[in-house]
Scaffold this motif. Structure first.
Motif, PDB file in Angstrom:
ATOM      1  N   TRP A   1      40.817  40.210  45.547  1.00 54.54           N
ATOM      2  CA  TRP A   1      41.407  39.120  44.774  1.00 54.54           C
ATOM      3  C   TRP A   1      41.839  37.914  45.606  1.00 54.54           C
ATOM      4  O   TRP A   1      42.141  36.865  45.063  1.00 54.54           O
ATOM      5  N   TRP A   2      41.940  38.062  46.903  1.00 50.24           N
ATOM      6  CA  TRP A   2      42.503  36.978  47.707  1.00 50.24           C
ATOM      7  C   TRP A   2      41.479  36.532  48.720  1.00 50.24           C
ATOM      8  O   TRP A   2      41.112  37.274  49.618  1.00 50.24           O
ATOM      9  N   ARG A   3      41.021  35.277  48.613  1.00 53.43           N
ATOM     10  CA  ARG A   3      39.901  34.906  49.489  1.00 53.43           C
ATOM     11  C   ARG A   3      40.345  34.569  50.897  1.00 53.43           C
ATOM     12  O   ARG A   3      39.525  34.431  51.779  1.00 53.43           O
ATOM     13  N   ARG A   4      41.638  34.443  51.145  1.00 56.25           N
ATOM     14  CA  ARG A   4      42.069  34.069  52.493  1.00 56.25           C
ATOM     15  C   ARG A   4      42.328  35.268  53.402  1.00 56.25           C
ATOM     16  O   ARG A   4      42.799  35.094  54.522  1.00 56.25           O
TER      17      ARG A   4
ATOM     18  N   ALA B   1      31.968  35.358  44.232  1.00 56.98           N
ATOM     19  CA  ALA B   1      31.072  35.257  43.074  1.00 56.98           C
ATOM     20  C   ALA B   1      30.377  36.586  42.831  1.00 56.98           C
ATOM     21  O   ALA B   1      30.254  37.051  41.695  1.00 56.98           O
TER      22      ALA B   1
ATOM     23  N   HIS C   1      32.891  39.087  41.312  1.00 53.15           N
ATOM     24  CA  HIS C   1      33.590  38.834  40.049  1.00 53.15           C
ATOM     25  C   HIS C   1      32.703  38.345  38.922  1.00 53.15           C
ATOM     26  O   HIS C   1      33.084  38.456  37.761  1.00 53.15           O
ATOM     27  N   LEU C   2      31.536  37.780  39.225  1.00 54.64           N
ATOM     28  CA  LEU C   2      30.675  37.347  38.120  1.00 54.64           C
ATOM     29  C   LEU C   2      30.017  38.577  37.505  1.00 54.64           C
ATOM     30  O   LEU C   2      29.468  39.411  38.221  1.00 54.64           O
TER      31      LEU C   2
ATOM     32  N   LEU D   1      25.503  37.080  34.255  1.00 61.03           N
ATOM     33  CA  LEU D   1      25.665  35.678  34.600  1.00 61.03           C
ATOM     34  C   LEU D   1      25.263  35.389  36.043  1.00 61.03           C
ATOM     35  O   LEU D   1      25.180  34.249  36.456  1.00 61.03           O
TER      36      LEU D   1
ATOM     37  N   MET E   1      39.397  26.466  42.576  1.00 61.45           N
ATOM     38  CA  MET E   1      39.423  27.240  43.818  1.00 61.45           C
ATOM     39  C   MET E   1      40.840  27.396  44.331  1.00 61.45           C
ATOM     40  O   MET E   1      41.186  28.333  45.025  1.00 61.45           O
TER      41      MET E   1
ATOM     42  N   THR F   1      43.396  30.507  42.979  1.00 60.32           N
ATOM     43  CA  THR F   1      43.360  31.902  43.434  1.00 60.32           C
ATOM     44  C   THR F   1      44.273  32.210  44.616  1.00 60.32           C
ATOM     45  O   THR F   1      45.057  33.141  44.541  1.00 60.32           O
ATOM     46  N   PRO F   2      44.152  31.436  45.703  1.00 61.23           N
ATOM     47  CA  PRO F   2      44.955  31.833  46.859  1.00 61.23           C
ATOM     48  C   PRO F   2      46.436  31.813  46.555  1.00 61.23           C
ATOM     49  O   PRO F   2      47.188  32.607  47.099  1.00 61.23           O
ATOM     50  N   GLY F   3      46.848  30.923  45.666  1.00 58.23           N
ATOM     51  CA  GLY F   3      48.263  30.882  45.322  1.00 58.23           C
ATOM     52  C   GLY F   3      48.688  32.132  44.581  1.00 58.23           C
ATOM     53  O   GLY F   3      49.768  32.662  44.800  1.00 58.23           O
TER      54      GLY F   3
ATOM     55  N   VAL G   1      31.452  29.442  32.893  1.00 55.38           N
ATOM     56  CA  VAL G   1      31.016  30.243  34.025  1.00 55.38           C
ATOM     57  C   VAL G   1      29.532  29.993  34.290  1.00 55.38           C
ATOM     58  O   VAL G   1      29.086  29.856  35.417  1.00 55.38           O
ATOM     59  N   ARG G   2      28.789  29.888  33.198  1.00 58.71           N
ATOM     60  CA  ARG G   2      27.355  29.729  33.344  1.00 58.71           C
ATOM     61  C   ARG G   2      27.006  28.313  33.796  1.00 58.71           C
ATOM     62  O   ARG G   2      26.123  28.110  34.611  1.00 58.71           O
TER      63      ARG G   2
ATOM     64  N   ASP H   1      35.148  24.978  40.031  1.00 60.51           N
ATOM     65  CA  ASP H   1      34.755  26.331  40.451  1.00 60.51           C
ATOM     66  C   ASP H   1      34.960  27.395  39.385  1.00 60.51           C
ATOM     67  O   ASP H   1      36.046  27.955  39.257  1.00 60.51           O
TER      68      ASP H   1
ATOM     69  N   VAL I   1      33.995  30.380  39.220  1.00 64.20           N
ATOM     70  CA  VAL I   1      34.325  31.709  39.743  1.00 64.20           C
ATOM     71  C   VAL I   1      35.824  31.832  39.923  1.00 64.20           C
ATOM     72  O   VAL I   1      36.455  32.811  39.500  1.00 64.20           O
ATOM     73  N   ALA I   2      36.433  30.802  40.530  1.00 63.31           N
ATOM     74  CA  ALA I   2      37.883  30.852  40.736  1.00 63.31           C
ATOM     75  C   ALA I   2      38.616  30.918  39.400  1.00 63.31           C
ATOM     76  O   ALA I   2      39.619  31.621  39.276  1.00 63.31           O
TER      77      ALA I   2
ATOM     78  N   LEU J   1      37.494  32.247  36.613  1.00 64.92           N
ATOM     79  CA  LEU J   1      37.336  33.606  36.079  1.00 64.92           C
ATOM     80  C   LEU J   1      38.224  34.589  36.846  1.00 64.92           C
ATOM     81  O   LEU J   1      38.904  35.436  36.251  1.00 64.92           O
ATOM     82  N   VAL J   2      38.248  34.444  38.176  1.00 67.15           N
ATOM     83  CA  VAL J   2      39.078  35.326  38.984  1.00 67.15           C
ATOM     84  C   VAL J   2      40.541  35.179  38.589  1.00 67.15           C
ATOM     85  O   VAL J   2      41.273  36.170  38.446  1.00 67.15           O
TER      86      VAL J   2
ATOM     87  N   GLN K   1      41.127  36.928  35.303  1.00 67.89           N
ATOM     88  CA  GLN K   1      41.057  38.388  35.443  1.00 67.89           C
ATOM     89  C   GLN K   1      42.292  38.940  36.149  1.00 67.89           C
ATOM     90  O   GLN K   1      42.820  39.979  35.759  1.00 67.89           O
TER      91      GLN K   1
END
Lengths: 491, 122
Positions: A397-400, A469, A472-473, A477, B1, B4-6, B48-49, B55, B57-58, B60-61, B64
């Motif tokens: 969940w965390w990209r960093r 991606a 999570h995609l 899709l 984007m 998410t990190p937050g 998403v498509r 972004d 993806v971000a 959707l993430v 979720q």
């Protein structure tokens, strides 16, 4: 009693090996789980590997000997699968990596991290294996009077045959069948005992917490903080169990993986009646016995004579199905993780790794004394909660997250778990919350991973956006860039 | 984007202390986090498509993880709640029944989480 018991045990072992070895031995099928197993089937396999000696015998025994606070342990064990469903399962399936070391290396691009996680997988897997082998020894000695090593040898040989003969693909079918066997046997015999037993077969213990001695890793601590600590370890540790994670990749895609977790949840809910059922009856009749022995001694105590012997034989068969299921699953998962770590992976290195793990487990079983199976399982869960849980949750969940952060978190989390457990065993008391190490070690691991990752921003993998991606995609899709076959180096 | 990190550090550190007696600061610690969700899960799955700016993806993430944290918060509350409440109920039958009921609730919670997560991906 010997005849019925030995027949039951032999029946299960032979059936398991035949079902396992009868499958085709394609090289690709050895490691790569047979794809596209229906969710219900895979759910039964996951439940089967999860309901080990601890769930079938140990928890009921703890309820009988330690009283009402132990009633919460099964709820904690099942809660872990809701957490997996919410946080881990679909992204992990879509990542295409099917061992924890594989995930760590793919997500953080670090071969060193892979080695570190492989060590953790090995420790967790060995804790589970030793618990099964010891329980098998206890059952054999208790019911037949034969030496315990015969029980170890029987389970080890059958698990080896299943894991080496068929690999993960065949393990699925064996496991699923064994789950239904276990459910029917334990539930059926329990209900028969409950209905047929005369007055006084059930003792309602007092519903209260109390202070008291905790076993290894806080198992059996009847105080409220002790129980909550164990529940935390169970809920967060389940996601890092190698045999559970490996099963995720038997599913076709992320959707199917989620559905098989829901199926697992439903089946565990059906099985969860077993520990309180035997615990209450055992509390009335067998208060002095050791925790792992109570379930098996119960039928003979309630019905002296032929009825008791037949029921005991059935329970012994069910118990051996449990040992075999967990041992074969852990063996295949840990062997897969170890062999993928070797440079040229393949069927041969998988088999070599399986044999090595089994030898190590047998050696450890021989040099340790049999304790409560729940304690060893809890040790594995605590370690997994303090190492793999933060790695998976933050990695997904965390990209960093960076490799340095993950490694520091695993070392500190696993290290603090080891320090607390060893301290507890050598008599250093550090308060109620540390009887089970999870409430200390899990926050330490999470905090370390986050802080060290924030301090090393340059080490974030360059293509982290593509990884996110891919995880999570949903499949329909995703473009061709994010296709999800397994990694070649995982194989 | 940037969303998410937050959100994610909380994602990680939350479930751990959340299982201590107080269920933690998650948005919906109760068993029914229903009403807040249905509006957020529905909108513009097409984004998403299409790859719209910001972004997908971000986005959707983010959706979720918020749903997942609601579920984990409910798990934390239901895991710690019954053992604590049971302190004031000395009747052992209630303990047995409560522990079995919680098992049933896990199944319900799992089905709920499955439906919501799948709806977001449609």
């Amino acid at each position: 009693m010997n005849v019925a018991v030995l027949t039951g045990i032999a029946f299960v072992l032979v059936l398991g090996v035949m079902a396992g070895a009868a499958r085709p031995r394609r090289v690709s099928g050895v490691l790569v789980a047979a794809r596209g197993v229906p969710p219900w089937w895979n759910g039964a396999a996951i439940s089967s590997e999860f309901t080990s000696a601890a769930a079938c015998l140990g928890t009921a025994g703890l309820i009988a000997t330690h009283g009402s606070p132990m009633l919460w342990y099964p709820t904690g064990a099942a809660a872990g699968f809701v957490v997996i469903l919410a946080l881990v399962v679909a992204p992990l399936r879509r990542s295409g990596t099917y061992t924890l070391p594989g995930f760590a290396e793919w997500r953080l691009r670090s071969a060193r991290l892979r080695r570190l996680t492989t060590c953790c997988v090995l420790v967790v897997g060995l804790a589970f294996m030793v618990a099964q082998l010891h329980a098998a020894g206890v059952v054999v000695r208790l019911l037949t009077g034969l030496p315990p090593w015969l029980g170890w040898a029987a389970v080890a040989a059958a698990a080896l045959a299943v894991a080496v003969g068929g690999g993960l693909g065949s393990v699925t079918s064996v496991q699923a069948a064994q789950f239904w066997l276990k459910l029917i046997v334990f539930l059926g015999v329990g209900i028969v005992c409950w209905w047929l037993a005369e007055e006084g077969a059930v003792a309602w213990f007092e519903g209260a917490y109390r202070g008291g001695g905790a076993g290894l890793a806080g198992a059996g601590d009847p105080s409220l903080p002790g129980v909550l600590a164990v529940l935390l370890a169970c809920a967060l540790g389940t996601m890092g169990l190698p045999h559970v994670i490996m099963r995720v990749h038997t599913d076709r895609d992320g959707h199917a993986a989620r559905r098989s977790m829901v199926a697992t949840q439903a089946m565990l809910a059906a099985f969860c009646v077993v520990p309180p059922l035997y615990g209450l009856m055992g509390h009335a009749r067998l208060r002095g016995a050791a925790a792992d022995e109570i379930v098996l001694l119960l039928p003979a105590r309630l019905f002296p004579g032929a009825t008791g012997e037949v029921l005991t034989g059935l329970l012994a068969a069910g118990a051996f199905a449990a040992f075999l299921a967990t041992a074969a699953g852990v063996l295949a998962a840990v062997g897969g993780a170890l062999s993928a770590r070797a440079s040229r992976a393949g069927a041969r290195s998988f088999r070599a790794a399986v044999v090595a793990v089994l030898a190590a487990a047998l050696g450890l079983t021989a040099v340790t004394a049999p304790g409560a199976s729940v304690a060893l399982v809890l040790l594995g869960l605590s370690l997994s909660a303090a190492t793999f849980c933060p790695l998976l949750v933050l990695g997904i969940w965390w990209r960093r997250l960076t490799d340095a952060g993950a490694a520091a978190g695993i070392v500190l989390g696993g290290g603090s778990t080891a320090v607390l457990v060893i301290g507890e065993q050598t008599g250093v008391r550090m308060g109620a919350l540390t009887s089970c190490p999870a409430p200390v070690a899990v926050p330490v691991a999470f905090a370390t991973m986050v802080l060290v990752s924030l301090a090393t921003p340059g080490r974030t993998p360059r293509d982290v956006g593509r990884m996110m991606a891919r995880m999570h995609l949903p499949e329909h899709l995703a473009g061709p860039l994010t296709y999800r076959s397994s990694h070649r180096d995982d194989r | 984007m940037n969303a998410t990190p937050g959100a994610a550090p909380d994602a990680g550190s939350d479930p751990a202390p959340g299982l201590a007696p107080d269920p933690g600061p998650d948005p919906a610690p109760g068993p029914a986090p229903d009403p807040a969700l249905s509006p957020t899960s529905g909108p513009a799955p097409g984004s998403v498509r299409d790859g719209v700016p910001g972004d997908p993806v971000a986005a959707l993430v983010g959706r979720q993880i918020r749903q997942a944290l609601r579920t984990v918060g409910a798990v934390a509350a239901l895991l710690a709640g019954p053992p604590v409440l049971a302190m004031w109920v000395p009747d052992p039958r209630a303990w047995v029944v409560l522990s079995l009921v919680v098992q049933g609730v896990w199944v319900g919670l799992a089905v709920l989480q499955l439906r919501r997560a799948e709806r977001m991906e449609r």
